[in-house]
Design a protein around this motif. Structure first.
Motif, PDB file in Angstrom:
ATOM      1  N   LEU A 130       3.904  -0.976   1.404  1.00 51.07           N
ATOM      2  CA  LEU A 130       3.448  -1.625   0.171  1.00 51.07           C
ATOM      3  C   LEU A 130       4.404  -2.746  -0.179  1.00 51.07           C
ATOM      4  CD1 LEU A 130       2.273  -0.052  -3.119  1.00 51.07           C
ATOM      5  CD2 LEU A 130       4.309  -1.495  -3.135  1.00 51.07           C
ATOM      6  N   GLN A 131       3.834  -3.850  -0.668  1.00 52.87           N
ATOM      7  CA  GLN A 131       4.658  -4.919  -1.209  1.00 52.87           C
ATOM      8  C   GLN A 131       3.880  -5.658  -2.286  1.00 52.87           C
ATOM      9  OE1 GLN A 131       4.142  -7.349   2.828  1.00 52.87           O
ATOM     10  NE2 GLN A 131       5.262  -8.527   1.302  1.00 52.87           N
ATOM     11  N   PRO A 132       4.577  -6.227  -3.263  1.00 54.03           N
ATOM     12  CA  PRO A 132       3.893  -6.990  -4.317  1.00 54.03           C
ATOM     13  C   PRO A 132       3.104  -8.143  -3.714  1.00 54.03           C
ATOM     14  CG  PRO A 132       6.169  -6.546  -4.912  1.00 54.03           C
ATOM     15  CD  PRO A 132       6.032  -6.156  -3.479  1.00 54.03           C
ATOM     16  N   TYR A 133       1.963  -8.450  -4.348  1.00 55.52           N
ATOM     17  CA  TYR A 133       1.105  -9.529  -3.884  1.00 55.52           C
ATOM     18  C   TYR A 133       0.627 -10.273  -5.123  1.00 55.52           C
ATOM     19  CZ  TYR A 133      -2.572 -11.880  -1.172  1.00 55.52           C
ATOM     20  OH  TYR A 133      -3.376 -12.815  -0.544  1.00 55.52           O
ATOM     21  N   THR A 188       1.152 -11.526  -9.121  1.00 53.46           N
ATOM     22  CA  THR A 188       1.770 -10.998 -10.335  1.00 53.46           C
ATOM     23  C   THR A 188       1.493  -9.521 -10.559  1.00 53.46           C
ATOM     24  OG1 THR A 188       1.518 -13.180 -11.361  1.00 53.46           O
ATOM     25  CG2 THR A 188       2.008 -11.329 -12.819  1.00 53.46           C
ATOM     26  N   GLU A 189       0.226  -9.125 -10.491  1.00 49.92           N
ATOM     27  CA  GLU A 189      -0.139  -7.744 -10.772  1.00 49.92           C
ATOM     28  C   GLU A 189      -1.020  -7.163  -9.675  1.00 49.92           C
ATOM     29  OE1 GLU A 189      -1.823  -7.485 -14.650  1.00 49.92           O
ATOM     30  OE2 GLU A 189      -0.006  -8.156 -15.668  1.00 49.92           O
ATOM     31  N   GLN A 190      -0.758  -7.563  -8.450  1.00 48.61           N
ATOM     32  CA  GLN A 190      -1.476  -6.998  -7.315  1.00 48.61           C
ATOM     33  C   GLN A 190      -0.491  -6.449  -6.299  1.00 48.61           C
ATOM     34  OE1 GLN A 190      -4.328  -9.971  -5.760  1.00 48.61           O
ATOM     35  NE2 GLN A 190      -5.913  -8.504  -6.305  1.00 48.61           N
ATOM     36  N   LEU A 191      -0.960  -5.473  -5.550  1.00 49.01           N
ATOM     37  CA  LEU A 191      -0.164  -4.856  -4.499  1.00 49.01           C
ATOM     38  C   LEU A 191      -0.945  -4.919  -3.193  1.00 49.01           C
ATOM     39  CD1 LEU A 191       0.978  -1.695  -6.481  1.00 49.01           C
ATOM     40  CD2 LEU A 191       2.322  -3.767  -6.083  1.00 49.01           C
ATOM     41  N   ARG A 192      -0.228  -5.135  -2.117  1.00 48.84           N
ATOM     42  CA  ARG A 192      -0.853  -5.130  -0.789  1.00 48.84           C
ATOM     43  C   ARG A 192      -0.352  -3.914  -0.028  1.00 48.84           C
ATOM     44  NH1 ARG A 192      -0.262 -10.357   2.857  1.00 48.84           N
ATOM     45  NH2 ARG A 192       1.954  -9.763   2.720  1.00 48.84           N
ATOM     46  N   ILE A 193      -1.283  -3.099   0.427  1.00 48.24           N
ATOM     47  CA  ILE A 193      -0.948  -1.883   1.157  1.00 48.24           C
ATOM     48  C   ILE A 193      -1.501  -2.009   2.573  1.00 48.24           C
ATOM     49  CG2 ILE A 193      -1.273   0.604   1.310  1.00 48.24           C
ATOM     50  CD1 ILE A 193      -1.718  -1.109  -2.043  1.00 48.24           C
ATOM     51  N   ILE A 194      -0.648  -1.878   3.561  1.00 42.72           N
ATOM     52  CA  ILE A 194      -1.032  -1.975   4.961  1.00 42.72           C
ATOM     53  C   ILE A 194      -0.751  -0.633   5.631  1.00 42.72           C
ATOM     54  CG2 ILE A 194      -0.668  -3.163   7.160  1.00 42.72           C
ATOM     55  CD1 ILE A 194      -1.918  -4.913   4.999  1.00 42.72           C
ATOM     56  N   CYS A 195      -1.765  -0.043   6.262  1.00 44.21           N
ATOM     57  CA  CYS A 195      -1.586   1.231   6.951  1.00 44.21           C
ATOM     58  C   CYS A 195      -0.798   1.028   8.241  1.00 44.21           C
ATOM     59  CB  CYS A 195      -2.945   1.846   7.289  1.00 44.21           C
ATOM     60  SG  CYS A 195      -3.945   2.310   5.870  1.00 44.21           S
ATOM     61  N   LEU A 196      -0.037   2.025   8.620  1.00 42.40           N
ATOM     62  CA  LEU A 196       0.596   1.982   9.931  1.00 42.40           C
ATOM     63  C   LEU A 196      -0.499   1.908  10.984  1.00 42.40           C
ATOM     64  CD1 LEU A 196       3.451   4.642   9.601  1.00 42.40           C
ATOM     65  CD2 LEU A 196       3.525   2.193   9.143  1.00 42.40           C
ATOM     66  N   PRO A 197      -0.337   1.072  12.030  1.00 41.40           N
ATOM     67  CA  PRO A 197      -1.408   0.850  13.012  1.00 41.40           C
ATOM     68  C   PRO A 197      -2.017   2.132  13.573  1.00 41.40           C
ATOM     69  CG  PRO A 197       0.387  -0.673  13.391  1.00 41.40           C
ATOM     70  CD  PRO A 197       0.875   0.284  12.347  1.00 41.40           C
ATOM     71  N   PRO A 212       8.975  -4.778   1.171  1.00 35.43           N
ATOM     72  CA  PRO A 212       8.047  -3.803   1.745  1.00 35.43           C
ATOM     73  C   PRO A 212       8.636  -2.394   1.750  1.00 35.43           C
ATOM     74  CG  PRO A 212       8.030  -5.810   3.044  1.00 35.43           C
ATOM     75  CD  PRO A 212       9.133  -5.968   2.033  1.00 35.43           C
ATOM     76  N   GLU A 213       7.863  -1.448   1.251  1.00 33.93           N
ATOM     77  CA  GLU A 213       8.320  -0.070   1.105  1.00 33.93           C
ATOM     78  C   GLU A 213       7.281   0.870   1.708  1.00 33.93           C
ATOM     79  OE1 GLU A 213      11.041   2.872  -0.251  1.00 33.93           O
ATOM     80  OE2 GLU A 213      11.219   0.692  -0.403  1.00 33.93           O
ATOM     81  N   THR A 214       7.724   1.895   2.419  1.00 34.60           N
ATOM     82  CA  THR A 214       6.815   2.867   3.004  1.00 34.60           C
ATOM     83  C   THR A 214       6.301   3.806   1.921  1.00 34.60           C
ATOM     84  OG1 THR A 214       8.078   2.779   5.068  1.00 34.60           O
ATOM     85  CG2 THR A 214       6.529   4.593   4.816  1.00 34.60           C
ATOM     86  N   VAL A 215       4.976   4.043   1.909  1.00 33.11           N
ATOM     87  CA  VAL A 215       4.359   4.846   0.852  1.00 33.11           C
ATOM     88  C   VAL A 215       3.363   5.843   1.440  1.00 33.11           C
ATOM     89  CG1 VAL A 215       4.627   3.138  -0.991  1.00 33.11           C
ATOM     90  CG2 VAL A 215       2.615   3.035   0.498  1.00 33.11           C
ATOM     91  N   ASN A 216       3.140   6.915   0.679  1.00 37.19           N
ATOM     92  CA  ASN A 216       2.132   7.912   1.028  1.00 37.19           C
ATOM     93  C   ASN A 216       0.763   7.463   0.522  1.00 37.19           C
ATOM     94  OD1 ASN A 216       4.005   9.846   2.136  1.00 37.19           O
ATOM     95  ND2 ASN A 216       4.627  10.310   0.029  1.00 37.19           N
ATOM     96  N   LEU A 217      -0.283   7.743   1.297  1.00 33.04           N
ATOM     97  CA  LEU A 217      -1.638   7.334   0.935  1.00 33.04           C
ATOM     98  C   LEU A 217      -2.592   8.521   1.014  1.00 33.04           C
ATOM     99  CD1 LEU A 217      -1.774   4.039   3.065  1.00 33.04           C
ATOM    100  CD2 LEU A 217      -1.251   4.231   0.624  1.00 33.04           C
ATOM    101  N   GLU A 218      -3.427   8.648  -0.024  1.00 28.71           N
ATOM    102  CA  GLU A 218      -4.463   9.683  -0.040  1.00 28.71           C
ATOM    103  C   GLU A 218      -5.709   9.157  -0.736  1.00 28.71           C
ATOM    104  OE1 GLU A 218      -5.602  14.080  -1.875  1.00 28.71           O
ATOM    105  OE2 GLU A 218      -3.651  13.196  -2.326  1.00 28.71           O
ATOM    106  N   PRO A 219      -6.877   9.197  -0.078  1.00 32.65           N
ATOM    107  CA  PRO A 219      -8.114   8.789  -0.751  1.00 32.65           C
ATOM    108  C   PRO A 219      -8.529   9.847  -1.764  1.00 32.65           C
ATOM    109  CG  PRO A 219      -8.612   9.687   1.412  1.00 32.65           C
ATOM    110  CD  PRO A 219      -7.108   9.631   1.303  1.00 32.65           C
TER     111      PRO A 219
END
Length: 231
Positions: free
Chosen positions: A12-15, A17-26, A79-86
């Motif tokens: 995760l990294q800021p994108y 002002t008030e948005q975040l971009r989350i990219i899954c590990l490949p 960029p920071e590693t984060v946990n993801l759950e739908p």
């Protein structure tokens, strides 16, 4: 609604002002992205965010000032590693506990001790979350459903035991003493607290002291149960 069982890990990294971009590990993108749609909810390190745009390997999400101020997401600049759950789907297995994605407070890791292949992790907690921490109760740490193995009477310190699967498949193994974490108490405890407070008011001969944030209150009796199909 979530369960605290992590599906994938991403960065995760800021994108803006008030948005975040989350990219899954490949190697984990297939665990989350195929069914993801705009408007879906995803718990990001335990914080419920709404998907606003689908990316080839992730998604964008809005983050309000309230969300950023009450969680660790507002502390991330690199960029920071984060946990993801739908979000939990109707009919899905509930293997953890009910997690809303509404963070109660920020805590910090105090100590990690490996014992026979598992890990004991100790955390400190602010008073806003400490009130809901009880021995053998449920707690979500960065979105991970865990059981409180030990705690002090105030709940400002607690310990959890983490099995190898959870430790290795989530970001918990990346935490170091002093790392800040998102904490969410068991929602059932919050309802119990409210009902007990209202009950104490009635026992004292006072009308229920309902705070504005509690919302409308309707007493539960035969009429209420009949109206809602229980009698």
């Amino acid at each position: 609604m979530f369960t605290g069982l992590i599906n994938a890990v991403g960065t995760l990294q800021p994108y803006g002002t008030e948005q975040l971009r989350i990219i899954c590990l490949p190697e984990q993108a297939h665990l989350l992205l195929p069914e993801l749609e705009i408007g879906d909810s995803v718990a990001v390190d335990g914080v419920c965010l709404t998907v606003t745009q689908i990316l080839p390997q992730g998604f964008l999400a809005d983050a309000s000032p309230e969300t950023l101020s009450r969680s660790t997401l507002g502390l991330i600049s690199e960029p920071e590693t984060v946990n993801l759950e739908p979000a939990l789907k109707l009919g899905s297995k509930l293997g953890g506990h009910f997690v809303t994605g509404h963070v109660d407070g920020i805590g910090s890791l105090q100590e990690v001790v490996e014992i026979d292949g598992s890990w004991e992790m100790s955390f400190s907690a602010t008073l806003s979350i400490a009130r809901y921490i009880v021995h053998k109760g449920s707690i979500a740490v960065n979105g991970v459903s865990l059981t409180v193995a030990d705690c002090n009477s105030a709940g400002t310190w607690f310990k959890v035991a983490v099995i190898p699967h959870t430790y290795g498949k989530t970001t918990l193994h990346r935490l170091q003493p002093g790392s800040r974490v998102n904490l969410e108490g068991d929602i059932l405890g919050k309802y119990v607290e409210k009902f007990l407070r209202l009950g104490d008011d009635r026992a004292a001969g006072q009308p229920p002291q309902i705070r504005e944030e509690d919302g409308p209150f309707e007493s539960i009796g035969p009429a209420f149960l009949t109206e809602h199909g229980y009698l």
